[in-house]
Motif scaffolding. Structure first.
Motif, mmCIF file in Angstrom:
data_model
loop_
_atom_site.group_PDB
_atom_site.id
_atom_site.type_symbol
_atom_site.label_atom_id
_atom_site.label_comp_id
_atom_site.label_asym_id
_atom_site.label_seq_id
_atom_site.Cartn_x
_atom_site.Cartn_y
_atom_site.Cartn_z
ATOM 1 N N ARG A 11 32.131 35.095 42.914
ATOM 2 C CA ARG A 11 33.499 35.262 42.407
ATOM 3 C C ARG A 11 33.798 34.339 41.229
ATOM 4 O O ARG A 11 34.620 34.647 40.373
ATOM 5 N N ASN A 14 32.490 36.300 38.305
ATOM 6 C CA ASN A 14 32.681 37.756 38.318
ATOM 7 C C ASN A 14 33.398 38.278 37.072
ATOM 8 O O ASN A 14 33.159 39.406 36.637
ATOM 9 N N HIS A 15 34.288 37.454 36.516
ATOM 10 C CA HIS A 15 35.113 37.899 35.391
ATOM 11 C C HIS A 15 34.531 37.523 34.026
ATOM 12 O O HIS A 15 35.195 37.683 33.002
ATOM 13 N N GLY A 16 33.282 37.020 34.039
ATOM 14 C CA GLY A 16 32.576 36.854 32.775
ATOM 15 C C GLY A 16 32.979 35.678 31.911
ATOM 16 O O GLY A 16 32.963 35.781 30.672
ATOM 17 N N MET A 38 25.804 36.506 34.331
ATOM 18 C CA MET A 38 26.486 37.429 35.264
ATOM 19 C C MET A 38 25.895 37.256 36.650
ATOM 20 O O MET A 38 24.729 36.904 36.798
ATOM 21 N N HIS A 174 36.538 32.774 27.476
ATOM 22 C CA HIS A 174 35.548 33.836 27.263
ATOM 23 C C HIS A 174 35.269 33.897 25.763
ATOM 24 O O HIS A 174 36.178 34.206 24.986
ATOM 25 N N SER A 184 41.242 33.583 30.245
ATOM 26 C CA SER A 184 41.547 34.540 31.305
ATOM 27 C C SER A 184 43.066 34.601 31.378
ATOM 28 O O SER A 184 43.716 33.605 31.701
#
Lengths: 198, 198
Positions: A11, A14-16, A38, A174, A184
């Protein structure tokens, strides 16, 4: 930092988010930024990360068989870009000792593998390399298995990122390219999508 | 949608958005969501994406040797979660024809490989599978080479995401888990980090 159950380690990635890869071998250590990572498996928690052949990190990771992933926050965007823009082999860096000393990064020691974990990051994962010489050679891709995970409970609790009330400075980042990052941002919970009649 | 130079294709995925994987073989097509993808090479543009053995997408991708990655926006969070939560083998889906028909998704045909590209997405990449049976078996990881790329010029221009003035509905999304996504949020440009004196 609180311990994260290994079942929830994926987790964290998970959102990179962009990560910092730290490594140590024979008393020498390094840190680089990596936008390309990833999860590949929940249990055991496994991750793929791209580490270019030209990097000193590659040499240390290959020699030690271990690495750590640290998830920086927006307040660390400058240092993330800085450690991603200069090599640990750079003369000025080596004159300072290493990138940690050069850029004034404080570290704590990883609980399982003793890897350097960058202070101020939102999460830390220590991992062992799963030897995959072909993927490493052909795609610069390392498959690793996570053996410890910790996260800042202000933004990651109960196995989930809790970003709704997170201050901007504490959001993951990111890399969009060229030193520009997106944080994010706002969260959205997917609703039920009615199936059409087609 | 405007054509994206293949030299810039990796930029579309650099920040780790959740994608839709589309596939077609022998007249049957499918679409699933995938949070786990990353670029592995700039030129030629290559990407790794995790496709579980249990999925129907896996069967179609293996048989056809091709797939497309579509980058959904916040306005498509519901459909992204929906196509990631039901199999193309599901009885109700098959009764409707396929997931596209079931959920009322419009498609256009990919320019090079003819893959179904989901309308309303921010970007589309068609790709050929680079056969890597060991990585596919051991890590569910497919390495693919991008052969066409297009993006919505409202949010991706001159080889870069342009998110500063993007409406919330047109932002990429990043799956945090359990149907909750973070959008690609505010951007920050990294500044120069002075090297310490240590």
């Amino acid at each position: 930092m609180q311990t994260v159950d290994l079942a929830h380690a994926s987790r964290l990635l998970n959102h990179g988010p962009t990560v910092l890869v730290t490594s140590v071998h024979a008393g020498r250590r390094n840190v680089m930024a990596a936008a390309w990572s990833m999860p590949v498996e929940f249990t055991p928690p496994r991750v793929a990360v791209v580490i270019d052949k030209s990097t000193w990190t590659r040499e240390l990771v290959t020699a030690s068989g271990t690495l750590a992933l640290c998830i920086p926050c927006r307040a660390q965007a400058d240092l993330t870009y800085a450690v991603g823009s200069v090599s640990g082999r750079d003369d000025a860096v080596r004159a300072a000792g290493d990138k940690f000393a050069c850029f004034g990064l404080a570290c704590v020691e990883g609980p399982v593998l003793g890897l350097p974990l960058v202070a101020g990051c939102l999460a830390w994962l220590e991992a062992r390399v799963l030897a995959e010489p072909h993927a490493e050679q052909a795609y610069d891709t390392f498959f690793v298995e996570v053996v410890s995970a910790q996260a800042d409970e202000r933004v990651f609790r109960s196995g989930r990122w809790q970003l709704d009330d997170a201050p901007e400075a504490l959001r993951p980042i990111h890399h969009l390219g060229g030193g520009v990052f997106a944080t994010s941002g706002a969260t959205v919970r997917a609703g039920e999508l009615g199936r059409g009649t087609a």
